[in-house]
Design a protein around this motif. Structure first.
Motif: not given
Length: 121
Positions: A9-13, A18-19, A83-91, A112-121
């Motif tokens: 997980g991480g921050l992506v535009q 992300l994989r 692929n083609s990540l959108k802001s609504e994929d943030t979770a 699992g404990q989870g991994t944060q994915v943040t998609v910025s506009s």
């Protein structure tokens, strides 16, 4: 005892990729269903994608055509290519293991404990 650990997980535009990886330890079975769920703040946990027997896959309509789930049984690892990540994929994204592949969280025995994915506009 089965343990699942997510990573990747991480921050992506928006529009980026992300994989995510889910590594399983302990006794696992190739016939078990492995699924990805996600949960945004204040929202219910929702099914994203799952795989069983390395050939049967299932996707939520919201990610179909953008996400791909796969597994490497030799490494006891499940992947979620996003692929083609959108802001609504943030979770927070969770992997889960259960006897069959379903979309209902209560059907899964291990998480699992989870991994944060943040998609910025």
């Amino acid at each position: 005892q089965v343990q699942l650990v997510e990573s990747g997980g991480g921050l992506v535009q928006a529009g980026g990729s992300l994989r995510l990886s889910c590594a399983a330890s302990g006794r696992t079975f190739s016939s078990y269903g492995m699924a990805w769920f996600r949960q945004a703040p204040g929202k219910e946990r929702e099914f994203v994608a799952g795989i069983r027997w390395s050939v049967r896959t299932q996707y939520a309509d919201s990610v179909k055509g953008r996400f791909t789930v796969s597994r490497d049984n030799a490494k006891n690892t499940v992947y979620l290519q996003m692929n083609s990540l959108k802001s609504e994929d943030t979770a927070v994204y969770f992997c889960a293991m259960g006897p069959v592949l379903t979309t209902w969280p209560n059907d899964y025995d291990y998480w699992g404990q989870g991994t944060q994915v943040t998609v910025s506009s």
